[in-house]
Design a protein around this motif. Structure first.
Motif, short mmCIF file in Angstrom:
data_model
loop_
_atom_site.label_atom_id
_atom_site.label_comp_id
_atom_site.label_asym_id
_atom_site.label_seq_id
_atom_site.Cartn_x
_atom_site.Cartn_y
_atom_site.Cartn_z
N LYS A 1 31.03 39.08 123.55
CA LYS A 1 29.83 39.73 123.03
C LYS A 1 30.01 41.25 122.95
O LYS A 1 29.65 41.87 121.94
CB LYS A 1 28.61 39.41 123.91
CG LYS A 1 27.31 40.00 123.38
CD LYS A 1 26.12 39.64 124.24
CE LYS A 1 26.13 40.45 125.52
NZ LYS A 1 24.88 40.22 126.31
N LEU B 1 32.25 42.29 120.13
CA LEU B 1 31.51 42.27 118.87
C LEU B 1 30.76 43.59 118.68
O LEU B 1 30.73 44.16 117.58
CB LEU B 1 30.51 41.12 118.84
CG LEU B 1 31.04 39.72 118.54
CD1 LEU B 1 29.93 38.70 118.75
CD2 LEU B 1 31.59 39.61 117.12
N GLU C 1 40.52 42.76 115.42
CA GLU C 1 40.22 41.39 114.96
C GLU C 1 40.92 40.35 115.83
O GLU C 1 40.35 39.30 116.16
CB GLU C 1 40.63 41.25 113.49
CG GLU C 1 40.19 39.96 112.82
CD GLU C 1 41.14 38.79 113.04
OE1 GLU C 1 40.69 37.63 112.94
OE2 GLU C 1 42.33 39.05 113.33
N LEU D 1 39.15 39.98 119.16
CA LEU D 1 37.94 39.16 118.98
C LEU D 1 38.26 37.68 118.97
O LEU D 1 37.57 36.88 119.62
CB LEU D 1 37.24 39.55 117.67
CG LEU D 1 36.41 40.83 117.69
CD1 LEU D 1 36.05 41.26 116.27
CD2 LEU D 1 35.14 40.63 118.52
N LYS E 1 36.94 35.04 121.70
CA LYS E 1 36.13 33.89 121.29
C LYS E 1 36.75 32.58 121.78
O LYS E 1 36.04 31.62 122.08
CB LYS E 1 35.97 33.86 119.77
CG LYS E 1 34.98 32.80 119.31
CD LYS E 1 34.58 32.96 117.86
CE LYS E 1 33.51 31.93 117.50
NZ LYS E 1 33.01 32.09 116.12
N ARG F 1 33.16 41.28 109.90
CA ARG F 1 31.74 40.87 109.91
C ARG F 1 31.58 39.47 109.30
O ARG F 1 30.84 38.63 109.83
CB ARG F 1 30.89 41.88 109.14
CG ARG F 1 29.39 41.60 109.18
CD ARG F 1 28.87 41.67 110.61
NE ARG F 1 27.50 41.22 110.70
CZ ARG F 1 26.47 42.01 110.99
NH1 ARG F 1 26.67 43.30 111.19
NH2 ARG F 1 25.26 41.53 111.08
N PHE G 1 32.95 36.67 111.71
CA PHE G 1 32.16 36.43 112.93
C PHE G 1 30.67 36.59 112.64
O PHE G 1 29.91 36.96 113.54
CB PHE G 1 32.61 37.40 114.03
CG PHE G 1 34.06 37.27 114.41
CD1 PHE G 1 34.48 36.28 115.29
CD2 PHE G 1 35.02 38.11 113.86
CE1 PHE G 1 35.81 36.15 115.62
CE2 PHE G 1 36.35 37.99 114.19
CZ PHE G 1 36.76 37.00 115.08
N ASN G 2 30.27 36.28 111.42
CA ASN G 2 28.89 36.50 111.01
C ASN G 2 27.88 35.77 111.89
O ASN G 2 26.85 36.32 112.29
CB ASN G 2 28.70 36.08 109.54
CG ASN G 2 27.35 36.49 109.00
OD1 ASN G 2 27.00 37.67 109.04
ND2 ASN G 2 26.59 35.53 108.49
N ASP H 1 28.19 34.89 114.93
CA ASP H 1 28.17 35.52 116.25
C ASP H 1 27.38 36.83 116.21
O ASP H 1 26.63 37.13 117.15
CB ASP H 1 29.60 35.78 116.73
CG ASP H 1 30.42 34.51 116.77
OD1 ASP H 1 30.08 33.60 117.54
OD2 ASP H 1 31.40 34.42 116.00
N TYR H 2 27.55 37.61 115.15
CA TYR H 2 26.76 38.85 115.01
C TYR H 2 25.27 38.53 114.91
O TYR H 2 24.44 39.27 115.44
CB TYR H 2 27.22 39.64 113.79
CG TYR H 2 28.45 40.48 114.03
CD1 TYR H 2 28.38 41.63 114.84
CD2 TYR H 2 29.68 40.16 113.47
CE1 TYR H 2 29.50 42.41 115.09
CE2 TYR H 2 30.81 40.92 113.71
CZ TYR H 2 30.72 42.04 114.51
OH TYR H 2 31.84 42.81 114.76
N HIS I 1 26.17 48.35 118.09
CA HIS I 1 27.27 48.08 117.15
C HIS I 1 27.29 49.11 116.02
O HIS I 1 28.35 49.64 115.66
CB HIS I 1 27.13 46.67 116.57
CG HIS I 1 28.12 46.35 115.50
ND1 HIS I 1 29.48 46.31 115.74
CD2 HIS I 1 27.96 46.08 114.17
CE1 HIS I 1 30.11 46.01 114.62
NE2 HIS I 1 29.21 45.87 113.66
#
Length: 306
Positions: free
Chosen positions: A145, A148, A183, A186, A190, A229, A232-233, A235-236, A247
């Motif tokens: 998190k 992100l 990236e 991330l 994840k 973005r 990981f849309n 997740d955002y 962010h």
């Protein structure tokens, strides 16, 4: 336990020699050093390894045409024979004790997939330096998190990773035009891989203002942020309003940093002013003054202990 050091390089022979020497001078020499010549105008030769410690296995890989740092690092990961990969950029340096300190942490935390640490950031032209301030989170979900929200780890020269863990997540995404390291962190987070922070400055980053690099390009970085973005849309979308605001603050800080590196002072001032409007605090105020008044003001602050 074995470590391979990986250095991608493109048209920076003088800086590369310094980076390589910092590997040779380690208090604990790695098992392997892999340099990837990513299509340099004057191809590198084996003479770059002159003076290497006898027990250090040196490998030179060559791309006839430039394919980018992500591709260069990936072919080195495939070639490497060690359990861990320590990344270094061709214009940065390891401090002498880096691999010794990393080895201690690996032995104490054998289940860790990714180790990261503090770095000394050297602004070469301005003759100024400061230290990065990575964050650390125990909970795996908190790691993801907070990544992100913003890259609290840093770049590849601050990271040592299990080779098998890199392979499991697919290594660096070769489609990413920039921010390949962020990236990748991330994706690893994840996948709930284990991250461990080493609270010591073990790498020196050298930033040179006005030198054109992919990492300093606004357009390329905007494209890269868009790709992240999109990936990981979902997740955002789970972040709350406060986390999304943090962010956006991270992105603005990133733009200010690149504007300074590109010597675009007016843009840096504009974005930093926006930063103060959204979140007024002493840190943002002093950043604005530092940009407005220049390096001499930063030096003054440092002498006063700020």
């Amino acid at each position: 336990m074995t470590i391979s050091v990986v250095i991608p390089s493109h048209n920076r022979l003088d800086e590369l020699k310094i980076a390589i020497k910092s590997v040779f001078d380690q208090t604990m020499v790695p098992n392997e050093l892999i340099v990837v010549d990513d299509g340099s105008s004057l191809p590198l030769g084996e003479n770059i390894f002159k003076g290497a410690p006898k027990k250090l296995h040196c490998i030179l890989l060559t791309n006839k045409t430039p394919k980018g740092g992500n591709f260069a690092r990936n072919i080195a990961i495939k070639e490497a024979t060690s359990e861990y990969i320590a990344f270094l950029d061709d214009d940065d340096e390891f401090f002498n004790q880096k691999l010794e300190e990393v080895t201690k942490s690996i032995k104490e935390n054998p289940d860790t997939d990714l180790f990261y640490h503090t770095a000394k950031i050297q602004m070469v032209n301005e003759r100024l330096f400061y230290y990065s301030k990575p964050l650390y989170f125990e909970d795996k979900k908190e790691v993801f998190k907070n990544l992100l929200i913003g890259n609290f780890i840093g770049g590849t020269p601050m990271v040592i990773v299990k080779r098998q863990s890199l392979i499991e997540v697919g290594s660096f995404d070769e489609v990413m035009p920039a921010l390949q390291d962020y990236e990748l962190w991330l994706r690893m987070a994840k996948a709930e891989m284990v991250f461990k922070f080493i609270n010591k400055a073990l790498t020196k980053y050298n930033y040179v203002t006005e030198r054109k690099t992919v990492s300093k390009s606004f357009k390329i970085n905007k494209v890269a942020r868009g790709l992240i973005r999109n990936k990981f849309n979902d997740d955002y979308n789970r972040l709350n309003k406060s986390e999304l605001a943090k962010h956006e603050e991270f992105i603005r800080n990133n733009i200010v940093h690149r504007a300074i590196l590109n010597n675009q002072r007016k843009l840096a001032l504009k974005i930093q002013y926006t930063q103060m409007v959204y979140n007024f605090n002493l840190n943002n105020f002093f950043k604005f003054l530092s940009i407005f008044l220049g390096p001499k003001f930063i030096f003054f602050l440092k002498t006063k202990g700020f």
